[in-house]
Design a protein around this motif. Structure first.
Motif, PDB file in Angstrom:
ATOM      1  N   UNK A  45       0.788  -1.208   0.000  1.00 34.39           N
ATOM      2  CA  UNK A  45       0.000   0.000   0.000  1.00 34.39           C
ATOM      3  C   UNK A  45       0.829   1.271   0.000  1.00 34.39           C
ATOM      4  N   UNK A  46       0.219   2.344   0.481  1.00 32.94           N
ATOM      5  CA  UNK A  46       0.848   3.665   0.502  1.00 32.94           C
ATOM      6  C   UNK A  46       0.884   4.170   1.942  1.00 32.94           C
ATOM      7  N   UNK A  47       1.949   3.854   2.642  1.00 33.09           N
ATOM      8  CA  UNK A  47       2.061   4.232   4.051  1.00 33.09           C
ATOM      9  C   UNK A  47       2.129   5.733   4.208  1.00 33.09           C
ATOM     10  N   UNK A  48       2.962   6.409   3.407  1.00 32.47           N
ATOM     11  CA  UNK A  48       3.126   7.869   3.545  1.00 32.47           C
ATOM     12  C   UNK A  48       1.819   8.589   3.274  1.00 32.47           C
ATOM     13  N   UNK A  49       1.104   8.158   2.233  1.00 32.29           N
ATOM     14  CA  UNK A  49      -0.165   8.801   1.916  1.00 32.29           C
ATOM     15  C   UNK A  49      -1.188   8.583   3.015  1.00 32.29           C
ATOM     16  N   UNK A  50      -1.233   7.359   3.565  1.00 27.72           N
ATOM     17  CA  UNK A  50      -2.190   7.072   4.631  1.00 27.72           C
ATOM     18  C   UNK A  50      -1.839   7.815   5.911  1.00 27.72           C
ATOM     19  N   UNK A  76      28.606 -15.466  22.606  1.00 29.83           N
ATOM     20  CA  UNK A  76      28.030 -15.012  21.347  1.00 29.83           C
ATOM     21  C   UNK A  76      26.684 -14.417  21.742  1.00 29.83           C
ATOM     22  N   UNK A  77      26.633 -13.107  21.899  1.00 27.31           N
ATOM     23  CA  UNK A  77      25.496 -12.464  22.550  1.00 27.31           C
ATOM     24  C   UNK A  77      24.295 -12.324  21.625  1.00 27.31           C
ATOM     25  N   UNK A  78      23.117 -12.344  22.261  1.00 29.51           N
ATOM     26  CA  UNK A  78      21.918 -11.943  21.531  1.00 29.51           C
ATOM     27  C   UNK A  78      22.067 -10.474  21.170  1.00 29.51           C
ATOM     28  N   UNK A  79      21.637 -10.127  19.972  1.00 34.38           N
ATOM     29  CA  UNK A  79      21.861  -8.779  19.467  1.00 34.38           C
ATOM     30  C   UNK A  79      21.153  -7.709  20.296  1.00 34.38           C
ATOM     31  N   UNK A  80      21.731  -6.544  20.326  1.00 37.60           N
ATOM     32  CA  UNK A  80      21.112  -5.350  20.889  1.00 37.60           C
ATOM     33  C   UNK A  80      20.235  -4.747  19.809  1.00 37.60           C
ATOM     34  N   UNK A  81      19.082  -4.155  20.161  1.00 37.83           N
ATOM     35  CA  UNK A  81      18.214  -3.650  19.099  1.00 37.83           C
ATOM     36  C   UNK A  81      17.354  -2.478  19.544  1.00 37.83           C
ATOM     37  N   UNK A  82      17.005  -1.640  18.572  1.00 34.32           N
ATOM     38  CA  UNK A  82      15.999  -0.603  18.735  1.00 34.32           C
ATOM     39  C   UNK A  82      14.921  -0.854  17.690  1.00 34.32           C
ATOM     40  N   UNK A  83      13.687  -0.887  18.141  1.00 34.14           N
ATOM     41  CA  UNK A  83      12.542  -1.088  17.263  1.00 34.14           C
ATOM     42  C   UNK A  83      11.676   0.168  17.334  1.00 34.14           C
ATOM     43  N   UNK A  84      11.514   0.829  16.196  1.00 31.62           N
ATOM     44  CA  UNK A  84      10.675   2.035  16.141  1.00 31.62           C
ATOM     45  C   UNK A  84       9.437   1.738  15.309  1.00 31.62           C
ATOM     46  N   UNK A  85       8.274   2.015  15.874  1.00 31.56           N
ATOM     47  CA  UNK A  85       7.020   1.806  15.164  1.00 31.56           C
ATOM     48  C   UNK A  85       6.225   3.110  15.151  1.00 31.56           C
ATOM     49  N   UNK A  86       5.711   3.442  13.987  1.00 31.32           N
ATOM     50  CA  UNK A  86       4.838   4.597  13.818  1.00 31.32           C
ATOM     51  C   UNK A  86       3.530   4.119  13.209  1.00 31.32           C
ATOM     52  N   UNK A  87       2.442   4.717  13.643  1.00 31.03           N
ATOM     53  CA  UNK A  87       1.143   4.333  13.100  1.00 31.03           C
ATOM     54  C   UNK A  87       0.253   5.556  12.958  1.00 31.03           C
ATOM     55  N   UNK A  88      -0.496   5.569  11.873  1.00 31.92           N
ATOM     56  CA  UNK A  88      -1.572   6.539  11.716  1.00 31.92           C
ATOM     57  C   UNK A  88      -2.888   5.819  11.910  1.00 31.92           C
ATOM     58  N   UNK A  89      -3.821   6.416  12.679  1.00 29.35           N
ATOM     59  CA  UNK A  89      -5.079   5.735  12.999  1.00 29.35           C
ATOM     60  C   UNK A  89      -6.274   6.539  12.488  1.00 29.35           C
ATOM     61  N   UNK A 131      -4.414   2.853  10.034  1.00 28.85           N
ATOM     62  CA  UNK A 131      -4.556   2.892   8.583  1.00 28.85           C
ATOM     63  C   UNK A 131      -3.176   2.877   7.923  1.00 28.85           C
ATOM     64  N   UNK A 132      -2.133   3.057   8.733  1.00 31.20           N
ATOM     65  CA  UNK A 132      -0.753   3.014   8.231  1.00 31.20           C
ATOM     66  C   UNK A 132       0.149   2.498   9.346  1.00 31.20           C
ATOM     67  N   UNK A 133       1.135   1.706   8.960  1.00 29.48           N
ATOM     68  CA  UNK A 133       2.032   1.080   9.947  1.00 29.48           C
ATOM     69  C   UNK A 133       3.456   1.079   9.382  1.00 29.48           C
ATOM     70  N   UNK A 140      -3.766  -2.616   5.255  1.00 33.75           N
ATOM     71  CA  UNK A 140      -3.495  -2.409   3.834  1.00 33.75           C
ATOM     72  C   UNK A 140      -2.188  -1.670   3.600  1.00 33.75           C
ATOM     73  N   UNK A 141      -1.818  -0.797   4.519  1.00 35.33           N
ATOM     74  CA  UNK A 141      -0.656   0.056   4.317  1.00 35.33           C
ATOM     75  C   UNK A 141       0.419  -0.259   5.355  1.00 35.33           C
ATOM     76  N   UNK A 142       1.461  -0.940   4.911  1.00 31.76           N
ATOM     77  CA  UNK A 142       2.525  -1.404   5.802  1.00 31.76           C
ATOM     78  C   UNK A 142       3.879  -1.143   5.154  1.00 31.76           C
ATOM     79  N   UNK A 143       4.845  -0.787   5.975  1.00 26.44           N
ATOM     80  CA  UNK A 143       6.227  -0.734   5.488  1.00 26.44           C
ATOM     81  C   UNK A 143       7.170  -1.123   6.619  1.00 26.44           C
TER      82      UNK A 143
END
Length: 783
Positions: free
Chosen positions: A355-360, A472-485, A492-494, A531-534
């Motif tokens: 879909x179109x995440x930016x547009x949504x 052998x370490x489990x990786x360090x991570x940053x998870x960023x999530x943005x959503x429009x509702x 409606x966008x993820x 419908x709109x995922x990236x």
């Protein structure tokens, strides 16, 4: 966890785009010992034979018509033997580390064989791929891949016994029945024991696979019954079980290694004068290492070989070593987290789009964003890595607590420059593994020490400090999530950006993107009905060894997604469980390749689609178990989370209490698992209980931090696994039933971990109104 060969292929692609039992290691000749025994060699398409006469397209197919591996290096060669006294011997080709694989394999064979369980024993296969196929005990796949093959092995042996008895009696085979170790001809009332016809059965050809009739589930004696404890339990509880640390050989010496504190560090010089004065120290050698990428080879350093472990320890303490810390000397996880956060706030490599995440986003009623952080983690098994090596007559024999005996074999061959047939790796029991013991650096160290002692046996020991500071370490991570509702608070966008150093960094120089298998662990295969995922994967470099950890990248992905869903539910004024189910959408089966997952845990996507109906069911199951929606007293809350991993569906509901000092107490956990047919329900239950405890440790206490390139934690006082007093008083395991044993199995060892932390975090919010977005939770609520 993933088979190394497949990982390397993916890396290349991504760069271009019930009683006492003896625990024996035996040879085929040893199994055959005593002429007249029936020996069934279950040989599943030798790789060369499987490829013979096939087109390239056929060779590329991973699965046969039955959905089982076809032409893989995983194809096992499993032996079933019946001696003249009726004893059934099953050779186990996978490593036993508490998951019960030795028991499950044995009783799967015994059930189809119609064997008396009291007459069954297990022997452990040594590491040899040509005999036993892939032996990497990882990825929650031992039974998933081999259950049907083990059934056929037992059933084929049963048919051979029936045929032998029928021939001896001169009756049709169809009139002979095998039941509980006895062959019976009802018309004449004659009976024979299995051992009575073992020799005659051995002379018969192994029946063709299609001629072997498997039992109906209603006739199972052991499979799915959950009535059999660990076959090793007597030896374990009486101290007779043999772990790597228990192995003793005549004339054996002991060794410890002083390794570089920083990944990539090397010895500049060393003074061993004082170390040599320690009573019992025999020899001090330098082990070459420090290369980046390190792969599975030693880190390098100075080994102290002595007459006992204490002398080796004291000798190591007396060494004076000058180190070059190398390129990772400034690694600081506090600073690195800021780098990851910066990367997460900018566009990255797109790994799935719909879909179109930016547009949504532009037309959304409201927007939400959050960042979640997971630190490095250490596997920290109760038994640290250990191995014994002995070189004799130009051959190296090893005893080790390894999850990957073939990988260990190959690294010793390479490092010692020995012919492949001159190295043998014997597998002991493992006191835990969690992925650490897939990497055989410690096995190579033991072999190098024996080589330095002209072949004298040497036991290489890692201390707890060695294990935690050189993992052998489990990786360090940053998870960023943005959503429009929308106006109802539904997305409606993820947009999800996952930033983490990759496991591929131990195999190739600085690959800055996660591999397909890491992305396929709860990220690109996120089954939300939107419908709109990236999904994006910004760059991240590795500054320490990154490796497999129980459930791998599912941990940060599940923590972020399930926490963010609960945040959106709160903002919408909705019940978190109902909101989550609405986001998942109606029951449907999704081809993972159509949503960006080219890996799918190495399984056929047609046989193993992502089934949202099964995911919904486990979420509803734990909600019912926890009596979701009930009113709780002040300071208590319920949280929920669900996740798909290792082709299995799990969900957790947690009830927690947070006191006025911010201390978190988990009172109860409900965990549901849908892994398809349950071969050994008792072990499924145990694995889920263990996953709850491990998941709670990740949620509440465990983390590894680095400063000046060095791990700041060194033992269980700093790296806290969950203490017994913190374990919940109530853990309810809900096994979603499936009696169709012809349908595909899922995994069990790893899938229970990912939903635990987000369920607890969501429960903390329900109890306090405070949202915690990083692990572990400890001390964050006291400020």
């Amino acid at each position: 966890m993933i088979h190394e060969a497949k990982l390397m292929a993916e890396l290349a692609a991504s760069q271009n785009a019930a009683g006492p039992v003896r625990i024996d290691n035996v040879s085929r000749r040893g199994i055959l010992g005593g002429m007249g025994a029936l020996v069934l060699a279950l040989s599943l398409s030798d790789r060369a034979k499987a490829d013979e006469g096939q087109t390239e397209e056929q060779k590329a197919k991973k699965f046969g018509a039955d959905g089982m591996p076809n032409g893989w290096s995983d194809d096992p060669k499993v032996f079933v033997a019946i001696a003249k006294d009726g004893t059934v011997t099953v050779t186990n080709h996978r490593s036993e580390m508490g998951q019960g694989v030795r028991t499950s394999i044995a009783f799967t064979v015994a059930d189809e064989l119609e064997a008396d369980w009291s007459k069954v024993k297990v022997v452990q296969a040594w590491g040899e791929e040509t005999h036993f196929g892939n032996q990497d005990t990882d990825g929650s796949r031992s039974l998933r891949h081999f259950f049907q093959h083990f059934r056929h092995a037992g059933a084929a042996a049963r048919l051979m016994l029936i045929q032998a008895a029928a021939k001896q009696w001169g009756v049709p085979a169809g009139e002979v029945k095998a039941e509980n170790h006895v062959l019976t001809h009802a018309k004449s009332g004659r009976t024979l024991g299995y051992g009575d016809v073992a020799e005659a059965a051995a002379a018969l050809p192994v029946p063709a696979r299609e001629s072997v009739q498997l039992k109906k589930p209603e006739a199972f004696r052991y499979i799915g019954k959950g009535k059999i404890g660990l076959i090793d339990n007597h030896d374990i509880t009486t101290g007779k079980a043999i772990y790597a640390l228990d192995v003793k050989l005549d004339g054996m010496l002991y060794a410890l290694v002083a390794r570089p504190a920083v990944y990539g560090g090397k010895v500049v010089s060393f003074d061993d004068t004082e170390a040599k004065k320690v009573p019992g120290v025999v020899k001090i050698i330098k082990i070459e290492g420090g290369e980046i990428p390190s792969e599975f080879m030693p880190l390098g350093g100075i080994a102290v070989i002595a007459k006992n472990t204490w002398a080796a320890m004291k000798g190591r303490e007396a060494l004076k070593i000058t180190w070059d810390d190398g390129p990772n000397a400034s690694y600081d996880t506090t600073a690195f987290r800021k780098e990851l956060e910066k990367a997460a706030r900018a566009p990255g490599k797109v790994v799935r789009v719909a879909g179109d995440v930016d547009g949504a986003m532009k037309t959304a009623k409201a927007k939400f964003e959050a960042e979640y952080f997971v630190p490095h983690l250490a596997q920290a098994p109760m038994e640290p890595p250990a191995a014994v090596a002995r070189i004799k007559d130009g051959a190296c024999e090893i005893w080790a607590c390894t999850q990957g005996p073939q990988a260990a074999h190959d690294r010793v061959v390479k490092r010692l420059n020995l012919p492949a047939d001159k190295v043998r790796v014997n597998v002991t029991l493992l006191g835990g593994g969690f992925g650490r013991k897939s990497k055989p650096d410690y096995v190579v160290e033991a072999a190098l020490c024996s080589q330095a002692m002209d072949g004298q046996p040497v036991k290489l020991v890692w201390t707890r400090e060695d294990d935690i500071q050189h993992s052998y370490y489990h990786t360090i991570s940053v998870e960023r999530i943005e959503a429009g509702v929308d106006e109802k608070g539904m997305p409606v966008a993820w947009l999800h950006r996952s930033v983490a150093p990759t496991i591929g960094s131990i195999f190739a120089p600085d690959p800055k993107h996660e591999l397909p298998f890491e992305l396929g662990m709860g990220l690109v295969n996120n089954p939300l009905a939107l419908k709109n995922l990236r999904f994006e994967n910004p760059e991240a470099s590795a500054h320490t060894r990154i490796g497999w950890f129980r459930s791998v990248s599912n941990i940060p992905h599940a923590f972020a997604i399930q926490s963010f869903v609960a945040e959106l539910a709160h903002a919408a004024g909705r019940d978190p469980k109902d909101y989550l189910l609405e986001l998942i959408g109606p029951a449907r089966k999704i081809d993972p390749t159509e949503i960006g997952d080219v890996w799918n845990y190495g399984e056929d996507p047609k046989r193993y689609p992502v089934d949202t109906g099964r995911l919904r069911r486990v979420i509803e199951t734990v909600a019912d178990g926890a009596k979701w929606g009930r009113k709780l007293e002040k300071g208590r809350g319920l949280g929920i989370a669900g996740h798909y991993s290792f082709v299995t569906y799990t969900a957790v509901a947690a009830e927690v209490e947070v006191d006025d000092k911010g201390q978190v107490k988990v009172h109860a956990i409900d965990i549901a698992v849908d892994c398809g047919p349950q071969v050994n329900p008792e072990r499924v239950r145990s694995q889920m209980e263990g996953a709850v405890v491990m998941g709670m440790g990740l949620a509440l206490t465990s983390k590894i931090t680095f400063k000046n390139g060095r791990a700041e934690q060194s033992n269980y006082d700093g790296y806290e696994v969950l203490r017994i007093d913190a374990a919940p008083k109530v853990v309810r395991v809900h096994l979603v039933p499936s009696n169709n044993y012809d349908s595909p199995l899922g995994g069990v060892g790893e899938p229970g971990v990912p939903p635990v932390a987000p369920a607890i975090a969501n429960a903390v919010f329900a109890a306090t109104g405070r949202r915690v977005r990083e692990l572990p939770l400890r001390d964050q609520l006291s400020t």
